[in-house]
Scaffold this active site. Structure first.
Site, PDB file in Angstrom:
ATOM      1  NE  ARG A 295      -4.079  -2.032   1.890  1.00  0.00           N
ATOM      2  CZ  ARG A 295      -4.824  -2.607   2.887  1.00  0.00           C
ATOM      3  NH1 ARG A 295      -4.669  -2.423   4.123  1.00  0.00           N
ATOM      4  NH2 ARG A 295      -5.833  -3.439   2.500  1.00  0.00           N
ATOM      5  CG  HIS A 430      -3.035  -1.400  -8.273  1.00  0.00           C
ATOM      6  ND1 HIS A 430      -2.182  -0.525  -9.094  1.00  0.00           N
ATOM      7  CD2 HIS A 430      -3.379  -2.330  -9.029  1.00  0.00           C
ATOM      8  CE1 HIS A 430      -1.933  -1.060 -10.282  1.00  0.00           C
ATOM      9  NE2 HIS A 430      -2.860  -2.301 -10.218  1.00  0.00           N
ATOM     10  CD  GLU A 431      -1.476  -4.444  -3.325  1.00  0.00           C
ATOM     11  OE1 GLU A 431      -1.977  -5.270  -2.283  1.00  0.00           O
ATOM     12  OE2 GLU A 431      -1.155  -5.160  -4.384  1.00  0.00           O
ATOM     13  N   GLY A 432      -6.513  -2.774  -2.377  1.00  0.00           N
ATOM     14  CA  GLY A 432      -7.725  -2.187  -1.729  1.00  0.00           C
ATOM     15  C   GLY A 432      -7.934  -0.917  -2.316  1.00  0.00           C
ATOM     16  CD  GLN A 437      -6.540   1.387   1.651  1.00  0.00           C
ATOM     17  OE1 GLN A 437      -5.932   1.305   2.757  1.00  0.00           O
ATOM     18  NE2 GLN A 437      -6.537   0.241   0.841  1.00  0.00           N
TER      19      GLN A 437
END
Length: 572
Positions: A295, A430-432, A437
């Protein structure tokens, strides 16, 4: 010639004048280093980025990897660039010397890697994931697993991935269906399908070390029963020798709007041999080590793409002659550079504030890793969703501005700024996703440990609130604290989280305002165009950008539940 990839002058200011990275060499872990060694790694990173990564960035975009049903083909410049990168030793830059690492501070290693991300985000994604994979295994893997799988990654022989998402589950990891069955030799047999796996298949390395989340047969539903497994593309002997294919096959490649040079795979695991990392049922906790590093890497990539877009736009605006000042009376007067026009200046100044503020945030967060303590760990925990999401949104706005500054040329492929925008658009997913978030920030980080993390963040910000620019930032601190309390006053998550994205936007802008306050404190009374530009960007962000969050905080204070109450049928 001034680079249009990144600003070395800005990096030097942030590292040495603001963050005082040289002082890290007083710590035992970094005692073998000095500013000279830090500069040497920054210099070689810039050189390789310019020479080996940037030249094939456009080809990466135009000539995507192909799959003929047997092999994935990636054009040769990618492998050549990765070979040069591996020779620098940066693949193990922050690792222990015992593992062949350089024991560089994380903040210096991050600054170095930003050059590669700005020059070629797609090619740089392969080492980004490999490093995060290796760091997870050095933390949670057994000595035998480290020797067998991490050491070849450090040597540049193997690459690594993370395999979480599945076609039917996406980010909902509680719905993971991939199964693991224990085998009599202590290994497991992994069966299932994984989706959106960056770097999931290629011929750039001897094999690929997949870190796979799966549920051991008989384990109950939910994320707390997931386990983590090493599942290599090929069988790997205990001495690191690569053998025949494991039960991992490529079902197909996904084709994204950006990062087109990164293979993105649908992988099938058919009775593949896997090796348990740590203990059963703790897989997601282990995986968060890699996810959080990734992240920060995604946030850094967003900053890098926004920054290079800004530098390209600035260069274009200084060279492009068009129009005349509004007060000009003579229609025959020569045209002026478009940087002289107020609206172009508006876009450039906003972009400067976003990318230089975002870069400061990335490096600040990275330095927290170099000075581990309970307080710094907690602060980084709170900042991580902001580090990932704020640059993904606002540094992409800098890319949008770069297209606009170029005018009609901006959205043509003859100029690179349209590719930078497409590449950066992926980082909000990407990545959540940014929405995930936001839920993490408001639903977990802001209230964990009785709100201690948020209180620490706000007290850290308040300590920087001096001078005329400090007053509005201090006022926003107070409002964020009260809004958070209002949202959670009855403990109802449906109400509290209904507008989590607005909360993330507000706190993110507050954090960047603080980063700017801290930067101009380091500027002090120094003179020159560079420092004047810092003061101007700080003033712009705090006077033009920070007030935008007032309506967001008003919405949060109202505890509006429109989005939670909305019936999907009303959408048509």
């Amino acid at each position: 010639m001034v680079s249009k990839i990144l600003s070395r002058r800005d990096l030097d200011f942030l590292l040495y004048e603001w963050l005082d990275v040289e002082a890290l060499t007083e710590r035992e872990r970094f005692a073998e280093h000095s500013r000279e060694t830090f500069d040497a790694f920054l210099d070689v990173s810039a050189q390789i980025a310019e020479r080996d990564f940037a030249p094939h960035n456009r080809r990466n975009d135009l000539e995507e990897p192909t799959f003929d049903g047997v092999r994935v083909e990636v054009h040769p410049e990618v492998g050549a660039a990765l070979k040069v990168f591996n020779e620098t030793g940066l693949i193990s830059g922050t690792m222990d010397a015992e593992l062949g690492g350089l024991q560089l501070p994380a903040v210096v290693a991050r600054a170095c890697f930003l050059w590669f991300q700005a020059a070629n985000i797609a090619t740089s994604s392969y080492p980004l994931l490999t490093m995060a994979n290796a760091h997870l295994l050095t933390t949670y893997g057994s000595p035998a697993q480290i020797a067998r799988f991490v050491q070849p990654m450090v040597e540049g022989r193997f690459t690594g991935t993370m395999c979480l998402s599945e076609p039917q589950a996406g980010s909902s990891l509680s719905d993971v269906l991939t199964r693991a069955v224990s085998h009599e030799d202590g290994s497991y047999r992994i069966t299932g399908s994984k989706m959106w796996i960056s770097g999931g298949d290629h011929e750039l390395s001897e094999t690929i070390v997949h870190l796979v989340l799966a549920r051991v047969a008989g384990a109950p539903p939910g994320v707390k029963s997931l386990s983590l497994f090493i599942v290599p593309k090929h069988h790997v002997a205990e001495d690191g020798t690569v053998g025949e294919r494991n039960g991992v096959s490529l079902s197909g490649l996904n084709h994204k709007m950006g990062w087109r040079g990164t293979t993105n795979a649908v992988l099938s695991f058919d009775d593949a041999t896997g090796y348990l990392v740590g203990e059963e049922g703790k897989g997601l906790a282990y995986m968060f080590h890699m996810m959080n590093e990734a992240r920060i890497g995604v946030g850094a990539g967003a900053v890098a793409l926004g920054y290079t877009g800004y530098l390209h736009a600035l260069d274009y605006a200084r060279e492009r002659l068009q129009g005349r000042p509004v007060a000009a009376k003579d229609p025959a007067a020569p045209p002026v550079p478009i940087v002289d026009h107020p609206d172009v200046r508006r876009m450039l100044l906003a972009s400067k504030a976003y990318v230089e503020g975002g870069l400061g945030l990335i490096l600040y967060a990275s330095k927290l890793l170099d000075e581990p303590s309970a307080e710094n760990d907690l602060l980084l925990d709170v900042l991580t969703p902001i580090v990932k999401a704020w640059p993904s949104q606002w540094c992409r706005v800098a890319n949008d501005h770069a297209i606009q500054v170029h005018g009609g040329y901006g959205y043509t492929r003859e100029y690179p700024v349209e590719q930078f925008y497409r590449d950066n658009r992926l980082n909000s997913i990407h990545e959540g996703t940014d929405g995930i978030q936001a839920l993490d920030l408001l639903g977990r980080k802001a209230v964990m440990k009785g709100g201690a993390g948020l209180a620490l963040l706000l007290s850290t910000i308040r300590a920087s609130c001096t001078g005329d620019l400090g007053a509005p930032v201090l006022a926003v601190c107070d409002r964020v604290a009260s809004s958070t309390e209002t949202l959670w006053k009855d403990g109802d998550p449906t109400v509290a989280l209904a507008n989590a994205t607005a909360y993330l936007d507000a706190v993110g802008h507050l954090v960047i305002a603080w980063i700017w306050l801290s930067q101009i404190d380091a500027v002090g009374d120094k003179t020159g165009a560079f420092y004047d530009g810092k003061r101007l960007a700080a003033r712009y962000f705090i006077t033009h950008e920070l007030p935008k969050i007032g309506p967001m905080l008003d919405l949060l204070d109202s505890r509006d539940t429109l989005l939670a109450d909305l019936d999907p049928a009303w959408l048509g």
